[in-house]
Design a protein around this motif. Structure first.
Motif, short mmCIF file in Angstrom:
data_model
loop_
_atom_site.label_atom_id
_atom_site.label_comp_id
_atom_site.label_asym_id
_atom_site.label_seq_id
_atom_site.Cartn_x
_atom_site.Cartn_y
_atom_site.Cartn_z
N CYS A 71 0.82 -1.21 0.00
CA CYS A 71 0.00 0.00 0.00
C CYS A 71 0.85 1.25 0.00
CB CYS A 71 -0.94 0.00 1.21
SG CYS A 71 -1.85 1.57 1.43
N PHE A 72 1.74 1.40 0.99
CA PHE A 72 2.38 2.69 1.21
C PHE A 72 3.58 2.94 0.30
CE2 PHE A 72 -0.09 2.06 5.08
CZ PHE A 72 -0.79 3.27 5.08
N ALA A 73 4.03 1.93 -0.44
CA ALA A 73 5.02 2.17 -1.49
C ALA A 73 4.39 2.79 -2.72
CB ALA A 73 5.72 0.86 -1.86
N LEU A 74 3.06 2.68 -2.82
CA LEU A 74 2.37 3.11 -4.04
C LEU A 74 1.31 4.18 -3.82
CD1 LEU A 74 2.06 -0.52 -5.34
CD2 LEU A 74 3.35 1.26 -6.50
N VAL A 75 0.90 4.39 -2.58
CA VAL A 75 -0.15 5.37 -2.27
C VAL A 75 0.43 6.44 -1.34
CG1 VAL A 75 -2.42 5.71 -1.23
CG2 VAL A 75 -1.94 3.62 -2.50
N ARG A 76 0.25 7.69 -1.71
CA ARG A 76 0.77 8.78 -0.89
C ARG A 76 -0.03 8.90 0.41
NH1 ARG A 76 1.87 13.89 -5.01
NH2 ARG A 76 3.50 12.89 -6.28
N HIS A 77 0.72 9.07 1.50
CA HIS A 77 0.06 9.23 2.81
C HIS A 77 1.07 9.86 3.77
CE1 HIS A 77 -2.00 8.21 6.58
NE2 HIS A 77 -3.09 8.07 5.85
N GLU A 78 0.60 10.65 4.69
CA GLU A 78 1.51 11.35 5.60
C GLU A 78 2.31 10.40 6.49
OE1 GLU A 78 -1.95 12.32 8.98
OE2 GLU A 78 -0.95 13.93 7.89
N GLN A 79 1.79 9.20 6.71
CA GLN A 79 2.51 8.24 7.54
C GLN A 79 3.36 7.25 6.73
OE1 GLN A 79 0.47 6.40 10.92
NE2 GLN A 79 -1.25 7.80 10.62
N ALA A 80 3.35 7.39 5.41
CA ALA A 80 3.99 6.38 4.56
C ALA A 80 5.47 6.21 4.86
CB ALA A 80 3.78 6.74 3.09
N ASP A 81 6.22 7.30 4.96
CA ASP A 81 7.67 7.18 5.13
C ASP A 81 8.04 6.41 6.39
OD1 ASP A 81 8.11 8.53 2.79
OD2 ASP A 81 8.53 10.46 3.73
N ALA A 82 7.41 6.75 7.49
CA ALA A 82 7.72 6.08 8.76
C ALA A 82 7.35 4.60 8.71
CB ALA A 82 7.00 6.76 9.91
N ILE A 83 6.20 4.30 8.13
CA ILE A 83 5.76 2.91 8.02
C ILE A 83 6.71 2.10 7.15
CG2 ILE A 83 3.95 1.44 7.03
CD1 ILE A 83 1.91 3.54 8.01
N LEU A 84 7.11 2.67 6.02
CA LEU A 84 7.99 1.95 5.09
C LEU A 84 9.36 1.69 5.72
CD1 LEU A 84 7.11 3.77 1.74
CD2 LEU A 84 6.49 1.44 2.40
N GLN A 85 9.87 2.64 6.51
CA GLN A 85 11.16 2.43 7.17
C GLN A 85 11.10 1.24 8.12
OE1 GLN A 85 14.20 3.96 6.82
NE2 GLN A 85 13.40 5.09 5.07
N TRP A 86 10.03 1.17 8.91
CA TRP A 86 9.88 0.04 9.84
C TRP A 86 9.75 -1.28 9.07
CZ3 TRP A 86 10.74 -0.97 14.70
CH2 TRP A 86 10.78 0.08 15.63
N CYS A 87 8.92 -1.27 8.02
CA CYS A 87 8.72 -2.49 7.25
C CYS A 87 10.03 -2.96 6.62
CB CYS A 87 7.67 -2.26 6.16
SG CYS A 87 5.98 -2.11 6.76
N GLY A 88 10.82 -2.02 6.09
CA GLY A 88 12.08 -2.39 5.47
C GLY A 88 13.06 -3.01 6.44
N ARG A 89 13.16 -2.41 7.63
CA ARG A 89 14.07 -2.96 8.63
C ARG A 89 13.67 -4.37 9.05
NH1 ARG A 89 14.12 2.54 10.43
NH2 ARG A 89 12.41 2.18 11.89
#
Length: 258
Positions: free
Chosen positions: A162-180
C-alpha cells in the motif's frame, strides 16, 4: 573474451526459470501453467487473461484479489478482468476503507486483504483516488511497528504494498519500519528469499526503504533455494498446491529482479 557484467547471473536465472516452469507444468492447474509459460515467454499472457475473463456471478473479495495478483504479475494491468475486478472491489469496500469476505473477519485478515488490494488497485488505471485514500487511512489508523515484527510476512507485505504506491503522511515512517523488519527476517531465516523477493515485486522496486537488501543478493538466494525437481518448497506447507504457488512467486521474482 570476458562476458558483460551480470551476464552469468542472467543466464543462471533463465535456466532456473525454465526448470521452475517445467515443475509447474507437471504439478499445476491450467491457470498456473499458463502463468508459467507467459513468464518464460513461451505463451502470450492473453491466454491467462481469457481464462480469468469470467469471474462468476458474485466473485468473492479473495477471488478478485487473486485475479488482480495474477494479472499484475503478468503486467496485464489494463485487461478487462482487471477493470471488472476494480469495479467490483470499489463497490465492496467497507465504510471504514477495508475489504474482507466476512463481516466478522479478524483485524489481521482485513489488514492483509486491504493492503494487498490497495497496492494492486494503485497500479491500474481503474481506481479512484478516494478509494485508495480511504484504504490507506484504514491501514494507517491500525499501524504499529509490532505488526511487522517477527514472523509477520502478511502484514509486512500488505503495508509495504500500500504505502510504497499510495501517498500518505505516515507512509515514510511505516515503510522504514517495514524495510528494517523485512531485512531482519531475511537474514535470520524467518523469511526465505522467495517471500522476500515477492515484496520487492509487489512494490515494483529493486531496493526498499529501510532495507539494505539488494535485488542481486535476493536473486542469488532464490537460485540457491531451487530444489532438484525445479520447484520451490513452501514454508509451512508441503502440499503440491502450495509448492506450485511458491514456485510461481520465484518465477516472478527472477523475471523481475534478475
Amino acid at each position: 573474451m570476458i562476458g558483460a557484467p551480470g551476464a552469468k547471473p542472467r543466464v543462471e536465472a533463465s535456466a532456473a526459470m525454465q526448470r521452475a516452469a517445467a515443475f509447474v507444468e507437471s504439478a499445476g492447474d491450467e491457470v498456473a501453467i499458463g502463468r508459467a509459460r507467459a513468464l518464460i515467454g513461451t505463451q502470450p499472457a492473453s491466454v491467462v487473461v481469457e481464462l480469468l475473463r469470467d469471474p462468476g456471478p458474485e466473485p468473492s473479495v479473495g477471488r478478485l484479489l487473486r485475479t488482480l495478483g495474477i494479472l499484475d504479475d503478468l503486467r496485464c494491468r489494463d485487461a478487462t478482468p482487471v477493470e471488472r475486478a476494480c469495479d467490483s472491489l470499489a463497490a465492496a469496500q467497507q465504510s471504514d476503507g477495508s475489504w474482507s469476505d466476512r463481516a466478522c473477519a479478524p483485524e489481521d485478515e482485513r489488514i492483509f486483504a486491504t493492503g494487498m488490494i490497495t497496492g494492486y488497485l494503485a497500479k491500474t488505471p481503474f481506481v479512484r483516488q478516494s478509494t485508495l485514500a480511504s484504504a490507506a487511512d484504514y491501514l494507517a489508523a491500525r499501524w504499529s511497528p509490532d505488526r511487522v515484527k517477527g514472523s509477520a510476512w502478511g502484514a509486512n507485505a500488505a503495508y509495504f504494498h500500500c504505502f510504497a504506491l499510495v501517498r500518505h503522511e505516515q507512509a515514510d515512517a511505516i515503510l522504514q519500519w517495514c524495510g528494517r523488519e523485512l531485512e531482519r527476517g531475511f537474514h535470520t531465516g524467518v523469511y526465505d528469499a522467495v517471500r522476500t523477493a515477492r515484496v520487492f515485486v509487489l512494490c515494483k522496486a529493486h531496493a526498499l526503504p529501510g532495507s539494505r537488501l539488494a535485488a542481486a543478493e535476493l536473486v542469488a538466494r532464490v537460485l540457491d533455494e531451487q530444489m532438484d525437481d525445479g520447484g520451490y518448497a513452501s514454508p509451512g506447507d508441503c502440499s503440491r498446491r502450495a509448492r506450485v504457488a511458491h514456485t510461481l512467486d520465484a518465477l516472478v521474482g527472477l523475471e523481475r529482479l534478475a
